[in-house]
Design an enzyme around this catalytic site. Structure first.
Site, PDB file in Angstrom:
ATOM      1  CG  ASN A 111      51.256 103.703  76.065  1.00 56.91           C
ATOM      2  OD1 ASN A 111      51.256 103.760  77.106  1.00 56.91           O
ATOM      3  ND2 ASN A 111      50.895 104.878  75.428  1.00 56.91           N
ATOM      4  CB  THR A 156      21.083  60.500  72.842  1.00 60.45           C
ATOM      5  OG1 THR A 156      19.783  59.859  72.528  1.00 60.45           O
ATOM      6  CG2 THR A 156      21.946  60.050  71.607  1.00 60.45           C
ATOM      7  CG  HIS A 157      17.577  62.926  74.849  1.00 61.04           C
ATOM      8  ND1 HIS A 157      17.112  64.320  74.564  1.00 61.04           N
ATOM      9  CD2 HIS A 157      17.773  62.237  73.722  1.00 61.04           C
ATOM     10  CE1 HIS A 157      16.947  64.215  72.962  1.00 61.04           C
ATOM     11  NE2 HIS A 157      17.324  63.189  72.688  1.00 61.04           N
ATOM     12  CB  SER A 278      31.740  64.109 104.329  1.00 58.48           C
ATOM     13  OG  SER A 278      30.735  64.773 105.579  1.00 58.48           O
ATOM     14  CE  LYS A 284      28.836  62.615 100.885  1.00 59.57           C
ATOM     15  NZ  LYS A 284      28.073  62.630  99.591  1.00 59.57           N
ATOM     16  CD  GLU A 291      31.722  67.712  93.640  1.00 57.93           C
ATOM     17  OE1 GLU A 291      30.657  67.047  93.899  1.00 57.93           O
ATOM     18  OE2 GLU A 291      32.309  68.144  94.523  1.00 57.93           O
ATOM     19  CE1 TYR A 318      47.937 101.051  78.239  1.00 60.95           C
ATOM     20  CE2 TYR A 318      47.627 103.286  79.105  1.00 60.95           C
ATOM     21  CZ  TYR A 318      47.618 101.999  79.356  1.00 60.95           C
ATOM     22  OH  TYR A 318      47.670 101.487  80.699  1.00 60.95           O
TER      23      TYR A 318
END
Ligand code: ARG
Length: 461
Positions: A111, A156-157, A278, A284, A291, A318
């Site tokens: 432990n 912003t946004h 790709s 691509k 990602e 424990y």
């Protein structure tokens, strides 16, 4: 029947299913070095206190060193039938040196042993992660140095708001990473205490010296209360939280790198080294790295939530549930280290498309607030009136297919005859960026100060 060392009271052979559920060796073998280091310190202290003989200590130390070298060289594999790393090392030592090995577990339990090994792993990796964070801050500051005048639409946004510069945007991430760095170090300092010698839960009747082992292993001191020490996994939870927060920052940066590398933005170009293709679309070039960094943030959150949930109902001290603490931490640590390394390399090699950033600042009427502020300051106009007047200017520009910063003095005067030359300067986006010269603002001079701050910080840390 072959007797398992950790089952003195159990008279029958364990069910295969029990072993499958119970054994942690397949994952806690990761802790072999910490386990051996902890045992070396423990044995040395036992000898010093006269609890085992010097002769036995020497045999134990020599045996453990050899086992460490053999595991590291691959001579010994840790894929046996042992229950966990602690039992595996004890078995290997017993096979190597015989009876002396049986004295190693005096005044110790698995432990406190597992609490020690795991804590040492977490502390070591906190420092390693902090060092990798620092490298990323260094890279951000390096890139920032060349871009204090590179205009970028501040959003912003996700809509154009006010002009900023690219360096200023990068230093926002440097600020997040600085907090992450400090968080790992603060957790390190808070948890830098040794649980070794706490034994099963209540300490031991043997005359041990926990100060000696704490010092030997590089801890600040021994922990205060043994009941807490064998049950405590706060250090692991802090690590998981610190990593979750770090990954959230990495994920936000990744999201921006992904957006910026689209053909719509085209603010950066990732190196071909850090992009994939790709299998069907020959044209691509995909930003798989950012990602994946964004995606892996999910597992870092999951690992934190899993251990918080494991711990929430556990009575002292424990409980075997606690064995569930390790895999998530190992996973989060590996994820964070790889993420930081790959992010650093990717940023160092990406190309910054300065012209496209500047061009984007000619859209979205970024200097509209500046004109309103100017009317307040110079024309003594109430802000709300100025706000509506600038709204008219924006609409007029919009109708003409222009940005507010592209209007001529005549076009402006046609809206309000009071406008004079000074308004042209106010509407210029570069001037607009530099006008925000308040502390911590985006003006090139302020951004430069922030760069100086980070340069000093990097030197001092
Ligand atoms: N493998 C165990 C773990 O990771 C070690 C501690 C076992 N202690 C016990 N009392 N069964 O938690």
């Amino acid at each position: 029947m072959k007797k398992n060392i950790a089952t003195a009271r159990i008279k029958v052979e364990s069910s295969k299913l029990l072993k499958e559920l119970n054994d942690s060796l397949p994952f806690d073998k990761e802790l072999f070095k910490e386990d051996i280091t902890g045992s070396l310190a423990h044995a040395k202290m036992l000898a010093k206190q006269g609890i085992i003989s010097q002769e036995d200590y020497e045999a134990i130390a020599k045996g453990l060193q050899e086992i460490l070298a053999e595991i590291e060289s691959g001579e010994i594999s840790l894929d046996g039938a042992d229950e966990d790393i602690h039992m595996a090392i004890e078995r290997l030592l017993t096979q190597k040196i015989g009876d002396a090995a049986k004295r190693l577990h005096t005044a110790r339990s698995r432990n406190d042993q597992v609490a020690l090994d795991f804590r040492m792993y977490v502390l070591k990796n906190s420092l390693e992660i902090a060092a990798l964070i620092k490298e990323n801050i260094q890279t951000l500051v390096e890139i920032a140095k060349g871009h204090t005048n590179t205009l970028l639409p501040g959003m912003t946004h996700l809509q154009h708001a006010q002009p900023i510069n690219f360096a200023y945007h990068l230093l926002a991430y440097a600020s997040m990473f600085k907090r992450d760095y400090e968080r790992f170090l603060s957790s390190y300092n808070r948890n830098n205490y040794s649980p070794l010698g706490c034994a099963a839960l209540a300490g031991t009747p043997h005359p041990i010296d926990r100060e000696i082992t704490a010092k030997e292993l590089g801890f600040k001191a021994p922990t205060i209360n043994c009941l807490d020490s064998v049950s405590d996994r706060d250090f692991a939870l802090e690590m998981l939280f610190n990593i979750a927060m770090l990954m959230m920052h990495i994920s936000r940066l990744s999201e921006e790198l992904i957006l910026w590398s689209t053909s719509e933005f085209n603010f950066i170009t990732l190196s071909d080294k850090h992009a994939t293709g790709s299998s069907i679309m020959p044209q691509k070039k995909n930003p798989d790295i950012p990602e994946l960094l964004r995606g892996k943030t999910g597992r870092a959150y999951g690992n934190l939530m899993a251990l918080l949930t494991v711990m929430k109902g556990l009575p002292l001290a424990y409980n075997k549930d606690t064995q569930e603490d390790k895999e998530g931490v190992f996973d989060s640590v590996k994820t964070a280290k790889l993420a930081l390394q790959v992010l650093n390399e990717m940023m160092q090699e990406m190309q910054v498309n300065k012209e496209n950033m500047q061009k984007a600042c000619q859209r979205g009427h970024l200097s509209a607030t500046d004109l309103a502020d100017f009317l307040v300051k110079e024309f003594n106009m109430p802000f709300r009136d100025a706000y509506y007047l600038v709204g008219d200017v924006v609409n007029k520009a919009q109708d003409m297919g222009k940005d507010i910063s592209e209007l001529s003095l005549e076009e402006l005067k046609a809206i309000d005859s009071r406008f004079d030359e000074r308004v042209l300067n106010v509407l210029n986006v570069q001037n607009s960026m530099n006008a925000r010269n308040s502390l911590g603002g985006t003006a090139s001079a302020q951004t430069q100060k922030q760069i100086e701050f980070f340069k000093e910080w990097l030197k001092a840390n």
